[in-house]
Scaffold this active site. Structure first.
Site, PDB file in Angstrom:
ATOM      1  N   LYS A  53       0.812  -1.189   0.000  1.00 15.22           N
ATOM      2  CA  LYS A  53       0.000   0.000   0.000  1.00 15.22           C
ATOM      3  C   LYS A  53       0.857   1.255   0.000  1.00 15.22           C
ATOM      4  O   LYS A  53       0.411   2.317  -0.398  1.00 15.22           O
ATOM      5  CB  LYS A  53      -0.882   0.036   1.240  1.00 15.22           C
ATOM      6  CG  LYS A  53      -1.918  -1.030   1.322  1.00 15.22           C
ATOM      7  CD  LYS A  53      -2.754  -0.875   2.581  1.00 15.22           C
ATOM      8  CE  LYS A  53      -3.691  -2.028   2.730  1.00 15.22           C
ATOM      9  NZ  LYS A  53      -4.410  -1.978   4.001  1.00 15.22           N
ATOM     10  N   GLY A  54       2.067   1.169   0.473  1.00 19.30           N
ATOM     11  CA  GLY A  54       2.873   2.353   0.738  1.00 19.30           C
ATOM     12  C   GLY A  54       3.150   3.264  -0.430  1.00 19.30           C
ATOM     13  O   GLY A  54       3.268   4.470  -0.267  1.00 19.30           O
ATOM     14  N   GLU A 108       8.329   2.363  -5.607  1.00 12.29           N
ATOM     15  CA  GLU A 108       8.210   1.956  -4.210  1.00 12.29           C
ATOM     16  C   GLU A 108       8.430   3.150  -3.299  1.00 12.29           C
ATOM     17  O   GLU A 108       9.169   4.072  -3.639  1.00 12.29           O
ATOM     18  CB  GLU A 108       9.238   0.855  -3.909  1.00 12.29           C
ATOM     19  CG  GLU A 108       9.227   0.317  -2.510  1.00 12.29           C
ATOM     20  CD  GLU A 108       7.944  -0.357  -2.052  1.00 12.29           C
ATOM     21  OE1 GLU A 108       6.865   0.250  -2.175  1.00 12.29           O
ATOM     22  OE2 GLU A 108       8.017  -1.472  -1.539  1.00 12.29           O
ATOM     23  N   ASP A 109       7.785   3.118  -2.146  1.00  9.40           N
ATOM     24  CA  ASP A 109       7.902   4.227  -1.198  1.00  9.40           C
ATOM     25  C   ASP A 109       9.276   4.258  -0.541  1.00  9.40           C
ATOM     26  O   ASP A 109       9.897   5.311  -0.444  1.00  9.40           O
ATOM     27  CB  ASP A 109       6.798   4.177  -0.134  1.00  9.40           C
ATOM     28  CG  ASP A 109       6.713   2.857   0.616  1.00  9.40           C
ATOM     29  OD1 ASP A 109       7.432   1.896   0.263  1.00  9.40           O
ATOM     30  OD2 ASP A 109       5.906   2.770   1.558  1.00  9.40           O
ATOM     31  N   ASP A 112      14.389  -0.356   1.998  1.00 12.86           N
ATOM     32  CA  ASP A 112      14.925  -0.534   3.343  1.00 12.86           C
ATOM     33  C   ASP A 112      15.853  -1.753   3.323  1.00 12.86           C
ATOM     34  O   ASP A 112      16.951  -1.669   2.793  1.00 12.86           O
ATOM     35  CB  ASP A 112      13.745  -0.707   4.310  1.00 12.86           C
ATOM     36  CG  ASP A 112      14.102  -0.489   5.753  1.00 12.86           C
ATOM     37  OD1 ASP A 112      15.092  -1.072   6.213  1.00 12.86           O
ATOM     38  OD2 ASP A 112      13.376   0.246   6.443  1.00 12.86           O
ATOM     39  N   LYS A 140      17.178   3.726   2.417  1.00  6.58           N
ATOM     40  CA  LYS A 140      17.923   3.572   3.679  1.00  6.58           C
ATOM     41  C   LYS A 140      18.998   2.511   3.466  1.00  6.58           C
ATOM     42  O   LYS A 140      18.843   1.371   3.865  1.00  6.58           O
ATOM     43  CB  LYS A 140      16.995   3.069   4.787  1.00  6.58           C
ATOM     44  CG  LYS A 140      16.262   4.085   5.546  1.00  6.58           C
ATOM     45  CD  LYS A 140      15.698   3.412   6.798  1.00  6.58           C
ATOM     46  CE  LYS A 140      14.330   3.908   7.104  1.00  6.58           C
ATOM     47  NZ  LYS A 140      13.736   3.222   8.257  1.00  6.58           N
ATOM     48  N   PHE A 161      12.661   5.584  11.928  1.00 11.69           N
ATOM     49  CA  PHE A 161      11.341   5.072  11.574  1.00 11.69           C
ATOM     50  C   PHE A 161      10.509   6.233  11.048  1.00 11.69           C
ATOM     51  O   PHE A 161      10.133   7.124  11.806  1.00 11.69           O
ATOM     52  CB  PHE A 161      10.659   4.422  12.782  1.00 11.69           C
ATOM     53  CG  PHE A 161       9.553   3.503  12.377  1.00 11.69           C
ATOM     54  CD1 PHE A 161       9.775   2.147  12.269  1.00 11.69           C
ATOM     55  CD2 PHE A 161       8.295   4.004  12.080  1.00 11.69           C
ATOM     56  CE1 PHE A 161       8.756   1.295  11.870  1.00 11.69           C
ATOM     57  CE2 PHE A 161       7.277   3.168  11.680  1.00 11.69           C
ATOM     58  CZ  PHE A 161       7.497   1.809  11.578  1.00 11.69           C
ATOM     59  N   VAL A 162      10.261   6.242   9.730  1.00 10.58           N
ATOM     60  CA  VAL A 162       9.580   7.356   9.090  1.00 10.58           C
ATOM     61  C   VAL A 162       8.161   6.983   8.684  1.00 10.58           C
ATOM     62  O   VAL A 162       7.875   5.832   8.341  1.00 10.58           O
ATOM     63  CB  VAL A 162      10.371   7.889   7.869  1.00 10.58           C
ATOM     64  CG1 VAL A 162      11.666   8.536   8.303  1.00 10.58           C
ATOM     65  CG2 VAL A 162      10.627   6.794   6.855  1.00 10.58           C
ATOM     66  N   ASP A 168       3.525   4.059   6.633  1.00 10.04           N
ATOM     67  CA  ASP A 168       2.664   3.894   7.789  1.00 10.04           C
ATOM     68  C   ASP A 168       3.375   3.264   8.975  1.00 10.04           C
ATOM     69  O   ASP A 168       4.477   2.734   8.867  1.00 10.04           O
ATOM     70  CB  ASP A 168       1.475   3.003   7.428  1.00 10.04           C
ATOM     71  CG  ASP A 168       1.853   1.525   7.355  1.00 10.04           C
ATOM     72  OD1 ASP A 168       1.230   0.723   8.061  1.00 10.04           O
ATOM     73  OD2 ASP A 168       2.778   1.173   6.583  1.00 10.04           O
ATOM     74  N   ARG A 174      -0.327   7.352   6.983  1.00 11.41           N
ATOM     75  CA  ARG A 174      -0.146   7.429   5.528  1.00 11.41           C
ATOM     76  C   ARG A 174      -0.616   8.768   4.971  1.00 11.41           C
ATOM     77  O   ARG A 174      -0.116   9.236   3.962  1.00 11.41           O
ATOM     78  CB  ARG A 174      -0.927   6.314   4.827  1.00 11.41           C
ATOM     79  CG  ARG A 174      -0.404   4.924   5.048  1.00 11.41           C
ATOM     80  CD  ARG A 174      -1.158   3.925   4.171  1.00 11.41           C
ATOM     81  NE  ARG A 174      -0.990   2.561   4.597  1.00 11.41           N
ATOM     82  CZ  ARG A 174       0.041   1.792   4.313  1.00 11.41           C
ATOM     83  NH1 ARG A 174       1.038   2.279   3.598  1.00 11.41           N
ATOM     84  NH2 ARG A 174       0.107   0.554   4.739  1.00 11.41           N
TER      85      ARG A 174
END
Length: 186
Positions: A53-54, A108-109, A112, A140, A161-162, A168, A174
């Site tokens: 969903k991101g 992609e958001d 990581d 990241k 942690f963003v 989210d 979000r």
């Protein structure tokens, strides 16, 4: 997942330690990425594939900023945990179209650990697109556990942690119009 500081339940903005990227920063990043992508894919059949969903907020803004024709699709992937395959990834919602005639750009958001994107890129590669590339709004690299690199990166960020702008924590935040660092318990 990291717990919130006690007493921070109602006002989403109160849960933010600091704003990492404001709305103007985000717009500038989108404009820069869109210009590069538009130039690189001129004359090609571009298909943007968002990972739900991101990525939905980033993908919507990016698609509107791209100046060449493009199509949009979404994939949804999830990890599930059971005794046989703990943490294995599975595609929950796949594409219903062939990719052979497309130059695919996965949107992609955040990149990581790279685990999910490594899985998704392999899944898409098996569908034989004309080309396959990755665009990550945030990167990241300090958290990378598999070798995945984005072809287009909006911004490299520190290991924090963003949330916001599609990202989210427990399905919340979000809708924040900026990227913020979430307050965590000490």
């Amino acid at each position: 997942m990291p717990p919130l500081q006690p007493g921070l339940e109602d006002n989403l903005a109160e849960h933010i330690e600091r704003v990492l990227l404001n709305e103007d920063d985000i717009k500038g990043i989108i404009d820069d990425l869109a210009a590069r992508i538009s130039g690189d894919y001129e004359g090609k059949r571009l298909l943007l594939i968002g990972i739900l969903k991101g990525a939905y907020v980033f993908l919507a803004d990016l698609a509107r900023a791209i100046s060449i024709p493009c199509e949009v699709e979404f994939l949804r992937v999830s990890s599930y945990r059971n005794m046989a395959r703990p943490g294995a990834l599975e595609v929950l919602s796949d594409l219903s179209m062939p990719l052979e005639d497309y130059d695919v750009l996965v949107v992609e958001d955040i990149l990581d650990s790279g685990t999910t994107l490594d899985f998704m890129l392999g899944h898409l590669r098996a569908k034989n697109p004309r080309s396959l590339a990755l665009c990550a709004f945030l990167d990241k690299p300090s958290r990378r556990s598999v070798s995945v690199e984005a072809d287009y990166v909006g911004r490299e960020i520190p290991d924090a942690f963003v949330v916001g702008y599609g990202l989210d924590y427990a399905q919340r935040y979000r809708n924040l119009p900026y990227i913020g660092v979430l307050k965590l318990e000490e």
